[in-house]
Design a protein around this motif. Structure first.
Motif, mmCIF file in Angstrom:
data_model
loop_
_atom_site.group_PDB
_atom_site.id
_atom_site.type_symbol
_atom_site.label_atom_id
_atom_site.label_comp_id
_atom_site.label_asym_id
_atom_site.label_seq_id
_atom_site.Cartn_x
_atom_site.Cartn_y
_atom_site.Cartn_z
ATOM 1 N N LEU A 233 0.829 -1.203 0.000
ATOM 2 C CA LEU A 233 0.000 0.000 0.000
ATOM 3 C C LEU A 233 0.869 1.261 0.000
ATOM 4 C CD1 LEU A 233 -2.737 1.423 0.194
ATOM 5 C CD2 LEU A 233 -2.651 1.076 2.678
ATOM 6 N N ASN A 234 1.898 1.279 0.825
ATOM 7 C CA ASN A 234 2.774 2.455 0.885
ATOM 8 C C ASN A 234 3.510 2.686 -0.429
ATOM 9 O OD1 ASN A 234 2.524 3.762 3.457
ATOM 10 N ND2 ASN A 234 3.440 1.958 4.402
ATOM 11 N N GLU A 235 3.940 1.626 -1.087
ATOM 12 C CA GLU A 235 4.643 1.794 -2.361
ATOM 13 C C GLU A 235 3.709 2.319 -3.445
ATOM 14 O OE1 GLU A 235 7.294 -1.327 -3.616
ATOM 15 O OE2 GLU A 235 7.795 -1.830 -1.542
ATOM 16 N N ILE A 236 2.459 1.879 -3.437
ATOM 17 C CA ILE A 236 1.475 2.413 -4.379
ATOM 18 C C ILE A 236 1.243 3.900 -4.099
ATOM 19 C CG2 ILE A 236 -0.964 2.362 -5.060
ATOM 20 C CD1 ILE A 236 0.628 0.085 -6.261
ATOM 21 N N ARG A 237 1.087 4.240 -2.827
ATOM 22 C CA ARG A 237 0.828 5.629 -2.455
ATOM 23 C C ARG A 237 2.010 6.540 -2.789
ATOM 24 N NH1 ARG A 237 -2.127 4.566 3.450
ATOM 25 N NH2 ARG A 237 -4.269 4.631 2.657
ATOM 26 N N ILE A 238 3.219 6.109 -2.471
ATOM 27 C CA ILE A 238 4.396 6.931 -2.734
ATOM 28 C C ILE A 238 4.639 7.057 -4.235
ATOM 29 C CG2 ILE A 238 6.898 7.107 -2.450
ATOM 30 C CD1 ILE A 238 5.207 7.830 0.042
ATOM 31 N N GLY A 239 4.348 5.995 -4.994
ATOM 32 C CA GLY A 239 4.454 6.083 -6.450
ATOM 33 C C GLY A 239 3.524 7.151 -7.005
ATOM 34 N N HIS A 240 2.320 7.210 -6.462
ATOM 35 C CA HIS A 240 1.358 8.239 -6.866
ATOM 36 C C HIS A 240 1.879 9.629 -6.501
ATOM 37 C CE1 HIS A 240 -2.534 10.129 -7.615
ATOM 38 N NE2 HIS A 240 -2.469 10.673 -6.415
ATOM 39 N N ALA A 241 2.453 9.747 -5.316
ATOM 40 C CA ALA A 241 2.994 11.029 -4.870
ATOM 41 C C ALA A 241 4.149 11.487 -5.755
ATOM 42 C CB ALA A 241 3.458 10.913 -3.409
ATOM 43 N N CYS A 242 5.017 10.556 -6.157
ATOM 44 C CA CYS A 242 6.141 10.896 -7.040
ATOM 45 C C CYS A 242 5.636 11.492 -8.351
ATOM 46 C CB CYS A 242 6.981 9.649 -7.330
ATOM 47 S SG CYS A 242 7.975 9.081 -5.936
ATOM 48 N N LYS A 243 4.617 10.872 -8.911
ATOM 49 C CA LYS A 243 4.048 11.356 -10.173
ATOM 50 C C LYS A 243 3.487 12.774 -9.996
ATOM 51 C CE LYS A 243 0.589 10.116 -13.676
ATOM 52 N NZ LYS A 243 -0.309 11.273 -13.534
ATOM 53 N N GLN A 244 2.795 13.009 -8.893
ATOM 54 C CA GLN A 244 2.206 14.329 -8.671
ATOM 55 C C GLN A 244 3.273 15.393 -8.415
ATOM 56 O OE1 GLN A 244 -0.949 13.860 -5.645
ATOM 57 N NE2 GLN A 244 -2.326 14.351 -7.321
ATOM 58 N N LEU A 245 4.327 15.023 -7.705
ATOM 59 C CA LEU A 245 5.399 15.979 -7.434
ATOM 60 C C LEU A 245 6.026 16.491 -8.720
ATOM 61 C CD1 LEU A 245 7.193 14.299 -4.395
ATOM 62 C CD2 LEU A 245 6.187 16.598 -4.413
ATOM 63 N N ILE A 246 6.107 15.611 -9.710
ATOM 64 C CA ILE A 246 6.739 15.963 -10.974
ATOM 65 C C ILE A 246 5.795 16.701 -11.910
ATOM 66 C CG2 ILE A 246 7.754 14.993 -13.086
ATOM 67 C CD1 ILE A 246 8.801 12.701 -11.273
ATOM 68 N N GLU A 247 4.518 16.281 -11.908
ATOM 69 C CA GLU A 247 3.595 16.764 -12.926
ATOM 70 C C GLU A 247 2.618 17.837 -12.446
ATOM 71 O OE1 GLU A 247 1.601 13.380 -14.514
ATOM 72 O OE2 GLU A 247 3.423 12.500 -15.364
ATOM 73 N N GLU A 248 2.370 17.909 -11.146
ATOM 74 C CA GLU A 248 1.351 18.824 -10.646
ATOM 75 C C GLU A 248 1.977 19.917 -9.783
ATOM 76 O OE1 GLU A 248 -1.626 18.468 -11.693
ATOM 77 O OE2 GLU A 248 -1.612 16.415 -12.458
ATOM 78 N N GLU A 249 1.367 21.070 -9.766
ATOM 79 C CA GLU A 249 1.855 22.186 -8.963
ATOM 80 C C GLU A 249 1.072 22.282 -7.654
ATOM 81 O OE1 GLU A 249 1.873 25.734 -11.254
ATOM 82 O OE2 GLU A 249 3.397 25.007 -12.667
ATOM 83 N N PHE A 250 1.204 21.237 -6.841
ATOM 84 C CA PHE A 250 0.574 21.217 -5.529
ATOM 85 C C PHE A 250 1.645 21.226 -4.454
ATOM 86 C CE2 PHE A 250 -2.747 18.765 -7.987
ATOM 87 C CZ PHE A 250 -3.667 19.806 -8.018
ATOM 88 N N SER A 251 1.268 21.603 -3.260
ATOM 89 C CA SER A 251 2.209 21.577 -2.140
ATOM 90 C C SER A 251 2.433 20.133 -1.708
ATOM 91 C CB SER A 251 1.652 22.385 -0.972
ATOM 92 O OG SER A 251 0.527 21.726 -0.400
ATOM 93 N N VAL A 252 3.524 19.903 -0.991
ATOM 94 C CA VAL A 252 3.815 18.559 -0.491
ATOM 95 C C VAL A 252 2.683 18.079 0.416
ATOM 96 C CG1 VAL A 252 5.377 17.203 0.976
ATOM 97 C CG2 VAL A 252 6.315 18.808 -0.696
ATOM 98 N N LYS A 253 2.138 18.979 1.209
ATOM 99 C CA LYS A 253 1.044 18.618 2.109
ATOM 100 C C LYS A 253 -0.181 18.174 1.327
ATOM 101 C CE LYS A 253 -1.597 20.291 6.093
ATOM 102 N NZ LYS A 253 -1.818 21.430 7.030
ATOM 103 N N GLU A 254 -0.520 18.894 0.272
ATOM 104 C CA GLU A 254 -1.681 18.533 -0.553
ATOM 105 C C GLU A 254 -1.465 17.178 -1.223
ATOM 106 O OE1 GLU A 254 -3.554 22.724 -2.154
ATOM 107 O OE2 GLU A 254 -1.581 22.131 -2.916
#
Length: 294
Positions: A233-254
């Motif tokens: 579960l954590n690896e799926i979640r962190i993988g999703h977070a990695c994609k958003q960090l690169i592609e989306e302009e959201f804060s780390v908290k969001e």
């Protein structure tokens, strides 16, 4: 995780089979097959599970999946929505050289290819100039047939066997004797995780989906994925977070909240443990690599 033994249609009649697929989303059930597969992502993105490795795939990526290696490619959520124009396209080269016999594969000229095929049982990501060359070769081999196709593939594999741009993804090899057939429950759990990882889901929730007690589910999941439920579960979640960090302009908290983490400190610890970077360092490293590639 109990993968499906996936039988490729008519592979017995051809040493090398080409599949050109164009669907709303990729085949997303965990499965394996005796054939080695070179998979070229023509269009689409999402999450892969290869052996014991979890990561994100995108358009242009190329994977070499060895014989009997459990895997799935699940398209992002947007591909499953109604009235979307998104497509998932790939060219796959599937082949088995068993029919050629051990004597032929044992010749010195085949040593590099034989070593490559063994290496591919850990799942390989093709990068750099090798990826670019293989992308064009996949389009060419689809236009060939019969002996021409076999000879072209052998030359292609010989070049790949000399490449230093192949990255192993799985930490372990999978042998046929350790690969059971039944996958119904585990694929139900995978679907549940992929659809709900941004929510507060628990071990009890997952065990309920599989209709198993918590203790039985923990044994079952660890036995077949080589991971605990929380690790997966954590690896799926962190993988999703990695994609958003690169592609989306959201804060780390969001991004942490959207990935299913409601404690930012815990998110940062999991991110560092899984990726080896803090979120900010991950973005910097990716940006530097992207600039060098450009």
């Amino acid at each position: 995780m109990k993968p499906i033994l996936f039988k490729i249609a008519k592979i017995e009649e051809e040493a090398v089979r080409i599949l050109q697929e164009d669907y709303p989303y990729f085949y997303d059930n965990l499965h394996y097959h005796v054939e080695t597969q070179i998979m070229v992502i023509i269009e689409g993105e999402g999450t892969y599970f290869i052996g014991d490795a979890i990561g994100h795939f995108k358009t242009g990526d190329i994977f070499i999946l060895g014989s009997n290696l459990p895997h799935f490619f699940r398209s992002d959520k947007s591909y499953y929505e109604d009235n979307t124009n998104l497509r998932s396209k790939n060219i796959s080269i599937l082949f088995s050289f068993d029919a050629l016999g051990e004597k032929l594969l044992g010749l010195p000229e085949f040593h590099g290819i034989k070593k490559l095929l063994q290496f591919s049982k850990r799942g390989l990501l093709v990068e750099g100039k090798s990826k670019e060359a293989l992308y064009h070769s996949a389009e060419k081999i689809a236009q060939k047939s019969g002996l021409d196709r076999i000879l072209y593939l052998l030359k292609l594999l010989d070049k790949l066997s000399k490449s230093t741009e192949l990255t192993a993804l799985s930490h372990i090899n999978f042998e046929p004797g350790s690969l059971p057939q039944d996958t119904t429950k585990v694929n139900m759990v995978i679907n549940f995780i992929m659809e709900n990882f941004s929510q507060d889901i628990s071990l009890a929730d997952a065990a309920g989906v599989a209709n198993l007690s918590i203790n039985a589910f923990c044994r079952y999941f660890k036995q077949h994925t080589r991971k605990t439920f929380s690790q997966f579960l954590n690896e799926i979640r962190i993988g999703h977070a990695c994609k958003q960090l690169i592609e989306e302009e959201f804060s780390v908290k969001e991004i942490a909240f959207d990935s299913g983490y409601f404690n930012i400190s815990y998110f940062n610890r999991q991110f560092k443990q899984i990726t080896g970077y803090t979120p900010s360092d991950y973005v910097k490293t990716h940006t530097q690599k992207h600039n060098k590639a450009s």
